[in-house]
Scaffold this motif. Sequence first.
Motif, PDB file in Angstrom:
ATOM      1  N   GLY A  44      44.971  39.344  52.383  1.00  0.00           N
ATOM      2  CA  GLY A  44      44.592  40.622  51.786  1.00  0.00           C
ATOM      3  C   GLY A  44      43.103  40.879  51.863  1.00  0.00           C
ATOM      4  N   ALA A  45      42.312  39.842  51.611  1.00  0.00           N
ATOM      5  CA  ALA A  45      40.869  40.066  51.461  1.00  0.00           C
ATOM      6  C   ALA A  45      40.095  39.776  52.741  1.00  0.00           C
ATOM      7  N   ILE A  46      40.415  38.683  53.413  1.00  0.00           N
ATOM      8  CA  ILE A  46      39.665  38.295  54.621  1.00  0.00           C
ATOM      9  C   ILE A  46      40.672  38.010  55.727  1.00  0.00           C
TER      10      ILE A  46
ATOM     11  N   ALA B 177      47.985  38.285  43.277  1.00  0.00           N
ATOM     12  CA  ALA B 177      47.570  39.621  42.837  1.00  0.00           C
ATOM     13  C   ALA B 177      46.274  40.027  43.529  1.00  0.00           C
ATOM     14  N   ALA B 178      45.350  39.073  43.661  1.00  0.00           N
ATOM     15  CA  ALA B 178      44.088  39.373  44.349  1.00  0.00           C
ATOM     16  C   ALA B 178      44.357  39.750  45.799  1.00  0.00           C
ATOM     17  N   GLY B 179      45.276  39.050  46.425  1.00  0.00           N
ATOM     18  CA  GLY B 179      45.616  39.347  47.815  1.00  0.00           C
ATOM     19  C   GLY B 179      46.196  40.741  47.952  1.00  0.00           C
ATOM     20  N   LEU B 180      47.108  41.092  47.056  1.00  0.00           N
ATOM     21  CA  LEU B 180      47.732  42.416  47.128  1.00  0.00           C
ATOM     22  C   LEU B 180      46.703  43.508  46.857  1.00  0.00           C
ATOM     23  N   TYR B 181      45.782  43.228  45.928  1.00  0.00           N
ATOM     24  CA  TYR B 181      44.723  44.193  45.634  1.00  0.00           C
ATOM     25  C   TYR B 181      43.857  44.404  46.877  1.00  0.00           C
ATOM     26  N   GLY B 182      43.475  43.298  47.514  1.00  0.00           N
ATOM     27  CA  GLY B 182      42.652  43.394  48.720  1.00  0.00           C
ATOM     28  C   GLY B 182      43.375  44.146  49.826  1.00  0.00           C
ATOM     29  N   LEU B 183      44.663  43.880  49.965  1.00  0.00           N
ATOM     30  CA  LEU B 183      45.439  44.522  51.033  1.00  0.00           C
ATOM     31  C   LEU B 183      45.509  46.037  50.832  1.00  0.00           C
TER      32      LEU B 183
END
Lengths: 599, 287
Positions: free
Chosen positions: A520-522, A585-591
């Motif tokens: 998601g983020a990188i 959750a952080a991954g989904l937010y980043g995506l």
Amino acid sequence: MTGLRILFGLALRRDRVMLPAWVLGLGAAVLVTSTSYADLYKDPASRREVVTTLGETPATLALYGRIYADSVGGLVGWRLGGIALALAGLMTILLVTRHTRADEETGRAELLGATVVDRRAPLAAALLVATTASLALGVVVTLAVLAAGGGDATASALVDGATLASAATSGGTTLADTAALAAATTGGTALTDTAALASAATTGGTVFADGATLVFAPAASAGTGIDLAGALALGATFAAVGLAFAGVAAVTAQVTDSSRSANGLAVGVLGAAFAIRALGDAGPHWLSWLSPIGWGQQVRALAENRWPVLLLPLALAAILTVVATVLHARRDLGAGLFPPRPGPPRGALATPLQLAFRLQRGALVGWAAGFAILGAAFGSIAQDIGDVIGDSTDVKHALQTLGGQQDLVDAYLSATFGILALIAAAYAIQAVLRLRGEETSGRAEPILATATSRTRWALSHASIAFAGVALLLAAAGLAAGLGHAAQTGDANEIPRLTAAALTQAPAAWVLAALALALFGAIPKGTAAAWGALALALALVELGPLADLPQTLIDVSPFAHSPQLPGGELGAGPILNATLAAGLAAAGLYGLRRRDLTSS
Amino acid sequence: MFRTVSAIAISGLVKTFGASRALDGLELEVAEGEVHGFLGPNGAGKSTTIRVLLGLLRADAGSVSLLGGDPWGEATALHRRLAYVPGDVTLWPNLSGGEVIDLLGRLRGGLDEERRAALLERFELDPAKKGRAYSKGNRQKVALVAAFASDVELLILDEPTSGLDPLMEEVFRACVAEERARGRTVLLSSHILSEVEALCDRVTIIRAGRTVESGSLAELRHLTRITIEAETTAGPVHEQVEPGELPATLQRLAHAGVTNLVAHPPTLEELFLRHYGAAPEEAGRSE
């Protein structure tokens, strides 16, 4: 052959990371194993004990094979003769498929085939790359064994070179423990072999010593049984077995019509070869002669050095190369030997989750079957562990440190489940990273252009990864429970071990969630998830033995898994599950916030 | 209530990838119910614009409105009302074409069974083949059938006929004409000019991330020269003239002893060449 040189150069350039990683990674595993053996089994009495216990237990015979000499070299050759040889075969299988069927599947072969190259040049180039890799592996294995046999000074220098630097100060005990554990339990097998796999999969030299900076010590120290001829024989064995499986992959690449099935079929042959020699070593010995891996063991490198046996894998490689060439000449580019079967004209898939499950189903079933087999194997020998280890207090100590338990069988099972959780994490990472594959191939785009949110799409694959981890561990726990119950006659072992295996799942979820967070983020850095797995492996499995500070060990989620069966449940699983949820959750937010990579 | 008349309204759209500026103040206006041609050479930014419209890429600057909504923030809801055909369709190797058509249809919220069957027939597509067995044209057909068979307001087609043979292109044109007749909006990105000329009400031409020309074909022709092809006793004449120069040109031709004369508005091909076929230095000057 027109174009062969150019294609060979292209293949080497494409493999400039993968090939050294495999060779050095396998070399490093060989180095660590033989170094620790040289240190651990200096004493002839300890070697005799191994021969009379492990050398006569069906379970270890099946895993490693028979012991042909009670020198240090004999034990090293024995220990490396099974699974490490199989990994050499895996390396050449992946290499050959990558440069034959995979190129045809993607259309790259067509692009190259339209230029001035001989029709057979791509296959020849692939085999040449596999040959290069096999020979390089042979050289590295030879050097590693010689370095290990070169005496204490070399050995400790090598230990310094590894990240186990702190272990060196406390003398040979830490390594001794590691090796004893590896020798004494099948759990240890998975440990070292997972390490080999993980390091091969990442940058090769990170976990262990850098194979390139080996201190070369040619002196064959008396009494170790490690000499130049033996080391060369072992290196040649690795090279020859690698070549034989390059031939297998060259044929399966002609028969199937996708790289996935070409790899699958060749790895199936590899597995069958391993299983046949396992049966042969534990039972009717002639069976071993039906298996290329068995031939490798029958060279009896570092014991009898039966060089002529090497002709068998080499002859097989030659025959299979001819078969592959003939098959290749008889088929069209891109086609398999059999016409493709049609699919259903109507589809039942209606949701992203159903699609993801359909795409991942085959892999999940394969992994689950593997876990069930491992679980059954570990479970059914658990009861023997106490007998196998006998009076070796070192081993008992090491095992108890790793499993944190006094009850030896529980400690063994707990350590086994911990290692299985690490392997399950590898499954989960590749299952999550399927998302990245879908994205870069352009297949995600049509899906995301429908009324499917990014979150829902990402969760479709991620939830299969998360549920898959639980399924794999449950399969292993259930099978271990069945195997153990069959030995002890206590049916309660079945639910007890299934539950114990499942408590390991949250730690693997953390790595799956880390892969999702990276995606998601990188997105370009998703490979870091594999690095994290290698680190977790090094910390948890080697940390307690190497007396690393607890705060460092605690970085790994696997350090917080309960030591079950036998130990306390504790808060670890809850903490890990919470951490996994946060990362996901952080991954989904980043995506949701980033651009999608388009093909 | 204010009624949206534009299915797509893009203004001042900027999208950068690192140092390169893929879209540089692009303008695009597509009215409801029209078939809009979106023309430009390779790398002009057509696909990037479409990916912004689909909410796959986030705009760096400018305003983008799709069916009256924000394509980034309301992507999922908006996607219920549109169907998309990518220029390069990648399929899952082990799923059949029929499975993919049904999946995409369901994910969009429904598929017209009769149209699905009719389209398979018209495009002569075998839905039982696996993804890896399809040619490029057949992969394209899978996406086209899935798009035309779904009940949506807007079709976004990114070079949809690449890989189709001329017969299938005819089928495609007929399908687009039917969509127009049913009141649907179509954004058709292409560099096949005859296709755009035959199908589109209005055209936007972009280049290097900027809109260089936009309007109905009639409007664009009005802006441009008239093509004169003539046979004279002095030899053949082929030239393009401004409408104001026409009387002088005709006089000159009469004096030259004209034996045959064809005058026609420029084809889109000629419009296109005026913008992209220019010599590099000329193109450089116009920037």
